[in-house]
Design an enzyme around this catalytic site. Structure first.
Site, mmCIF file in Angstrom:
data_model
loop_
_atom_site.group_PDB
_atom_site.id
_atom_site.type_symbol
_atom_site.label_atom_id
_atom_site.label_comp_id
_atom_site.label_asym_id
_atom_site.label_seq_id
_atom_site.Cartn_x
_atom_site.Cartn_y
_atom_site.Cartn_z
ATOM 1 N N ASP A 133 0.852 -1.093 0.749
ATOM 2 C CA ASP A 133 -0.068 0.290 0.022
ATOM 3 C C ASP A 133 1.304 1.526 0.280
ATOM 4 O O ASP A 133 1.652 1.197 0.845
ATOM 5 C CB ASP A 133 -1.027 -0.393 0.924
ATOM 6 N N TYR A 138 3.051 9.568 -0.805
ATOM 7 C CA TYR A 138 3.924 9.472 0.124
ATOM 8 C C TYR A 138 5.556 9.876 -0.056
ATOM 9 O O TYR A 138 6.434 9.128 0.628
ATOM 10 C CB TYR A 138 3.898 7.272 0.875
ATOM 11 N N LYS A 166 -2.749 5.711 -4.242
ATOM 12 C CA LYS A 166 -3.527 6.643 -4.574
ATOM 13 C C LYS A 166 -3.369 7.925 -5.068
ATOM 14 O O LYS A 166 -2.607 8.269 -5.067
ATOM 15 C CB LYS A 166 -3.770 6.983 -2.907
ATOM 16 N N HIS A 190 -7.642 9.419 -2.406
ATOM 17 C CA HIS A 190 -6.845 9.383 -1.310
ATOM 18 C C HIS A 190 -7.688 10.530 -0.231
ATOM 19 O O HIS A 190 -7.743 10.068 1.101
ATOM 20 C CB HIS A 190 -5.312 9.916 -1.206
HETATM 21 P P1 NAP Z 1 0.397 1.701 12.284
HETATM 22 O O1 NAP Z 1 0.755 0.663 10.723
HETATM 23 O O2 NAP Z 1 -0.257 1.648 12.451
HETATM 24 O O3 NAP Z 1 1.463 2.028 13.259
HETATM 25 C C1 NAP Z 1 3.240 2.062 12.482
HETATM 26 C C2 NAP Z 1 4.061 2.204 13.777
HETATM 27 O O4 NAP Z 1 3.820 0.390 14.863
HETATM 28 C C3 NAP Z 1 5.292 2.326 12.850
HETATM 29 O O5 NAP Z 1 6.002 2.451 14.255
HETATM 30 C C4 NAP Z 1 5.947 0.592 13.629
HETATM 31 O O6 NAP Z 1 7.714 1.205 14.037
HETATM 32 C C5 NAP Z 1 4.920 0.482 14.708
HETATM 33 N N1 NAP Z 1 5.518 -0.935 14.730
HETATM 34 C C6 NAP Z 1 4.879 -1.757 13.627
HETATM 35 N N2 NAP Z 1 4.545 -2.997 13.711
HETATM 36 C C7 NAP Z 1 5.180 -3.144 15.379
HETATM 37 C C8 NAP Z 1 5.324 -3.886 15.455
HETATM 38 N N3 NAP Z 1 4.892 -5.437 15.688
HETATM 39 N N4 NAP Z 1 5.257 -3.924 17.412
HETATM 40 C C9 NAP Z 1 5.250 -2.522 17.958
HETATM 41 N N5 NAP Z 1 5.564 -1.894 17.039
HETATM 42 C C10 NAP Z 1 5.221 -1.720 15.737
HETATM 43 O O7 NAP Z 1 1.063 3.113 11.535
HETATM 44 P P2 NAP Z 1 0.512 3.465 9.288
HETATM 45 O O8 NAP Z 1 1.760 3.396 9.051
HETATM 46 O O9 NAP Z 1 -0.172 4.530 10.077
HETATM 47 O O10 NAP Z 1 -0.023 2.869 8.891
HETATM 48 C C11 NAP Z 1 -0.449 2.101 8.186
HETATM 49 C C12 NAP Z 1 -0.473 2.068 6.889
HETATM 50 O O11 NAP Z 1 -1.650 2.535 6.461
HETATM 51 C C13 NAP Z 1 0.269 3.034 6.062
HETATM 52 O O12 NAP Z 1 1.717 2.584 6.411
HETATM 53 C C14 NAP Z 1 -0.663 3.414 4.317
HETATM 54 O O13 NAP Z 1 0.270 2.710 3.797
HETATM 55 C C15 NAP Z 1 -1.493 3.298 4.952
HETATM 56 N N6 NAP Z 1 -2.243 4.583 5.490
HETATM 57 C C16 NAP Z 1 -3.244 5.878 4.721
HETATM 58 C C17 NAP Z 1 -3.733 6.998 4.914
HETATM 59 C C18 NAP Z 1 -4.547 6.801 4.118
HETATM 60 O O14 NAP Z 1 -4.984 8.176 4.452
HETATM 61 N N7 NAP Z 1 -5.427 6.527 3.361
HETATM 62 C C19 NAP Z 1 -3.556 7.360 6.663
HETATM 63 C C20 NAP Z 1 -2.464 6.633 7.265
HETATM 64 C C21 NAP Z 1 -1.585 5.114 6.815
HETATM 65 P P3 NAP Z 1 8.679 0.074 12.784
HETATM 66 O O15 NAP Z 1 8.544 0.816 11.753
HETATM 67 O O16 NAP Z 1 9.711 1.294 13.952
HETATM 68 O O17 NAP Z 1 8.538 -1.083 13.114
#
Ligand code: NAP
Length: 283
Positions: free
Chosen positions: A43, A48, A73, A107
């Site tokens: 994704d 990004y 997106k 997006h």
């Molecule tokens: P998330 O997946 O909720 O959290 C990521 C965080 O968690 C990072 O700091 C990561 O650190 C940590 N983490 C990951 N696995 C872990 C584990 N097993 N134990 C402890 N910590 C862990 O946040 P997100 O990246 O915002 O959301 C996921 C995806 O959703 C994004 O990458 C993106 O593709 C998508 N997204 C879309 C939108 C939208 O508007 N459509 C908005 C936000 C996000 P490390 O990397 O240091 O491991």
């Protein structure tokens, strides 16, 4: 890997890998490690700034294209939205170095969403985007988009995690044939998610981490999840959620964590509409 079937018959892995906030220079390595760990859904987004690196990792992986599910997106476009959306898509596709994407998402629910959606419908009909969907649409805007267009979004990617569970929104989307996808499944660690006592206790009962409990809870609800991590050991941990099942009582206990509101920002907040809606991404 489990899959969900989207409203146009396209199969989508229920668990994938998100690359938001991974710097471009780190993204190729991270995505290559994620693919090696078994992830097949990636994704990314024009906003990004790492589509090129995602594409390089995909192309060097040796994994057959048909085994991969790549999402990118469309950012908010200036007028004429339809024309600019197509140009933005072509730029994304060129950056990815692919001949199609599996899912193209609008997006943000801002700007001329109808013009943008019509361009996306054309891309879908031409087979350049196997499925099209939206992100960050609250139910009111989603219903209006469905009512006034030919193609119903296959997916709505929205903030969904234990502190903002979106159960009613999921029900409504299910009725309309729109697959819910979680972004920020870990709430990016906010509210001390990774040390939450309830989630930790449930994890201990299964010999699993809080991250695994959260992803299992999403998968069991039928929510597509895309956790992000730059660390190989966490990528492996996060995909290892298909060998245990949360009980009905555990699923019910997790519902008590719901606050019913965003931990980030509300896409209906006028200040946010103004800020995000005016932001432009270089195409
Ligand atoms: P998330 O997946 O909720 O959290 C990521 C965080 O968690 C990072 O700091 C990561 O650190 C940590 N983490 C990951 N696995 C872990 C584990 N097993 N134990 C402890 N910590 C862990 O946040 P997100 O990246 O915002 O959301 C996921 C995806 O959703 C994004 O990458 C993106 O593709 C998508 N997204 C879309 C939108 C939208 O508007 N459509 C908005 C936000 C996000 P490390 O990397 O240091 O491991």
């Amino acid at each position: 890997m489990q899959h969900v079937t989207l409203n146009n018959g396209v199969e989508m892995p229920i668990l994938g890998f998100g690359v938001y906030q991974i710097p471009p220079e780190e993204t190729e390595r991270a995505v290559s490690e994620a693919l090696a760990a078994g992830y097949r859904l990636l994704d990314t987004a024009a906003a990004y700034g790492n589509e090129e690196a995602v594409g390089r990792a995909v192309r060097s992986s040796g994994i057959p294209r048909e085994d991969l599910f790549v999402t990118t997106k469309l950012w908010v476009q200036d007028a004429p939205a339809q024309e600019n959306a197509r140009r933005a898509f072509e730029t994304s596709l060129a950056k990815l170095g692919l001949d199609h994407v599996d899912l193209y998402l609008m997006h943000q629910p801002y700007g001329d969403v109808y013009g943008q959606w019509r361009a996306m419908e054309d891309l879908n009909r031409e087979g350049l985007a196997k499925a099209i969907g939206v992100a960050n649409f609250y139910p009111d805007r989603l219903i209006d988009l469905i009512l006034n267009n030919e193609i119903t979004p296959a997916v709505n990617q929205i903030e969904t995690h234990p502190f903002f569970q979106r159960a009613a929104d999921q029900d409504l989307m299910r009725e309309r044939g729109v697959q819910i996808q979680s972004w920020g499944g870990f709430a990016e660690g906010k509210n001390n998610l990774f040390t939450d006592p309830l989630l930790s206790g449930i994890g201990a009962e299964h010999g699993k981490s809080v991250a695994q409990v959260v992803l299992r809870w999403l998968v069991q609800r039928g929510v597509v999840a895309i956790p992000k991590s730059v660390r190989a050991e966490r990528m492996a941990e996060n995909i290892d959620v298909f060998d245990f099942e949360l009980t009905g009582d555990q699923m019910a206990a997790i519902t008590t964590l719901d606050t019913g509101s965003s931990l980030f920002f509300d896409h209906r907040d006028p200040a946010m509409v103004d800020w995000l809606g005016k932001r432009r991404v270089d195409a």
